[in-house]
Design a protein around this motif. Structure first.
Motif, mmCIF file in Angstrom:
data_model
loop_
_atom_site.group_PDB
_atom_site.id
_atom_site.type_symbol
_atom_site.label_atom_id
_atom_site.label_comp_id
_atom_site.label_asym_id
_atom_site.label_seq_id
_atom_site.Cartn_x
_atom_site.Cartn_y
_atom_site.Cartn_z
ATOM 1 N N UNK A 106 28.802 -24.729 25.882
ATOM 2 C CA UNK A 106 27.864 -24.531 24.786
ATOM 3 C C UNK A 106 26.417 -24.682 25.203
ATOM 4 N N UNK A 107 26.175 -25.370 26.320
ATOM 5 C CA UNK A 107 24.777 -25.611 26.699
ATOM 6 C C UNK A 107 24.473 -25.387 28.180
ATOM 7 N N UNK A 108 25.470 -25.059 28.982
ATOM 8 C CA UNK A 108 25.209 -24.890 30.417
ATOM 9 C C UNK A 108 24.373 -23.632 30.670
ATOM 10 N N UNK A 109 23.534 -23.652 31.718
ATOM 11 C CA UNK A 109 22.735 -22.470 32.035
ATOM 12 C C UNK A 109 23.613 -21.358 32.611
ATOM 13 N N UNK A 110 23.329 -20.134 32.193
ATOM 14 C CA UNK A 110 24.096 -18.977 32.657
ATOM 15 C C UNK A 110 23.153 -17.826 32.973
ATOM 16 N N UNK A 111 23.678 -16.868 33.702
ATOM 17 C CA UNK A 111 22.915 -15.676 34.027
ATOM 18 C C UNK A 111 23.840 -14.480 34.124
ATOM 19 N N UNK A 112 23.229 -13.315 34.204
ATOM 20 C CA UNK A 112 23.980 -12.082 34.416
ATOM 21 C C UNK A 112 23.401 -11.424 35.658
ATOM 22 N N UNK A 113 24.235 -11.268 36.667
ATOM 23 C CA UNK A 113 23.822 -10.706 37.952
ATOM 24 C C UNK A 113 22.583 -11.401 38.505
ATOM 25 N N UNK A 114 22.551 -12.734 38.444
ATOM 26 C CA UNK A 114 21.470 -13.507 39.055
ATOM 27 C C UNK A 114 20.225 -13.671 38.212
ATOM 28 N N UNK A 115 20.197 -13.123 37.027
ATOM 29 C CA UNK A 115 19.042 -13.296 36.141
ATOM 30 C C UNK A 115 19.433 -14.213 34.990
ATOM 31 N N UNK A 116 18.667 -15.284 34.832
ATOM 32 C CA UNK A 116 18.978 -16.277 33.806
ATOM 33 C C UNK A 116 18.902 -15.645 32.425
ATOM 34 N N UNK A 117 19.883 -15.986 31.598
ATOM 35 C CA UNK A 117 19.910 -15.533 30.205
ATOM 36 C C UNK A 117 19.300 -16.636 29.355
ATOM 37 N N UNK A 118 18.193 -16.330 28.696
ATOM 38 C CA UNK A 118 17.469 -17.340 27.927
ATOM 39 C C UNK A 118 18.259 -17.827 26.715
ATOM 40 N N UNK A 119 18.910 -16.923 25.998
ATOM 41 C CA UNK A 119 19.660 -17.317 24.804
ATOM 42 C C UNK A 119 21.054 -16.687 24.823
ATOM 43 N N UNK A 120 21.998 -17.360 25.482
ATOM 44 C CA UNK A 120 23.353 -16.795 25.610
ATOM 45 C C UNK A 120 24.078 -16.617 24.284
ATOM 46 N N UNK A 121 23.636 -17.332 23.244
ATOM 47 C CA UNK A 121 24.298 -17.218 21.943
ATOM 48 C C UNK A 121 23.956 -15.914 21.237
ATOM 49 N N UNK A 122 22.870 -15.250 21.658
ATOM 50 C CA UNK A 122 22.493 -13.988 21.009
ATOM 51 C C UNK A 122 22.540 -12.787 21.949
ATOM 52 N N UNK A 123 22.514 -13.018 23.249
ATOM 53 C CA UNK A 123 22.525 -11.911 24.229
ATOM 54 C C UNK A 123 23.906 -11.279 24.275
ATOM 55 N N UNK A 124 23.983 -10.000 23.921
ATOM 56 C CA UNK A 124 25.258 -9.295 23.942
ATOM 57 C C UNK A 124 25.586 -8.834 25.357
ATOM 58 N N UNK A 125 26.864 -8.872 25.688
ATOM 59 C CA UNK A 125 27.309 -8.423 27.004
ATOM 60 C C UNK A 125 27.562 -6.923 26.981
ATOM 61 N N UNK A 126 27.507 -6.336 28.167
ATOM 62 C CA UNK A 126 27.772 -4.913 28.323
ATOM 63 C C UNK A 126 28.921 -4.740 29.308
#
Length: 104
Positions: free
Chosen positions: A50-70
């Protein structure tokens, strides 16, 4: 009617092992949705998805709760650094300077 789905990957590297999971999520799913669907928290209960930092292909996702995946995204779960890289370099340089001074 059949719900449209996409495939993404979720990766995590612990100190002792690495995991790459393929996850199928509905179109419009967020990064957090994909993380929880992956079951990564079952394999690594110490992770707080729920709170760990994540990224997509090496770029940090600022708000994973709203960023939709492709389709084809690779979600990377980051763990905290064990040591500050700048501090490690500073200590290494000081040690090298000390060794050089002793050898002169």
């Amino acid at each position: 009617m059949v719900e449209a789905v996409i495939k993404v990957e979720v990766v995590y590297a612990a100190v002792d092992r690495q995991v790459l999971l393929s996850v199928t999520v509905p179109v419009g799913a967020t990064v957090r949705d994909a993380l929880f669907k992956s079951g990564l928290n079952d394999e690594f209960p110490e992770l707080d998805l729920g709170s760990c930092p994540v990224g997509i292909f090496g770029k940090v996702v600022a708000d994973p709760a709203t960023r939709q995946v492709q389709e084809g995204d690779r979600i990377e779960v980051y763990r905290p650094l064990l040591a500050d890289p700048k501090e490690v370099r500073r200590l290494r340089a000081a040690k090298a300077a000390e060794a050089k001074a002793r050898n002169q």
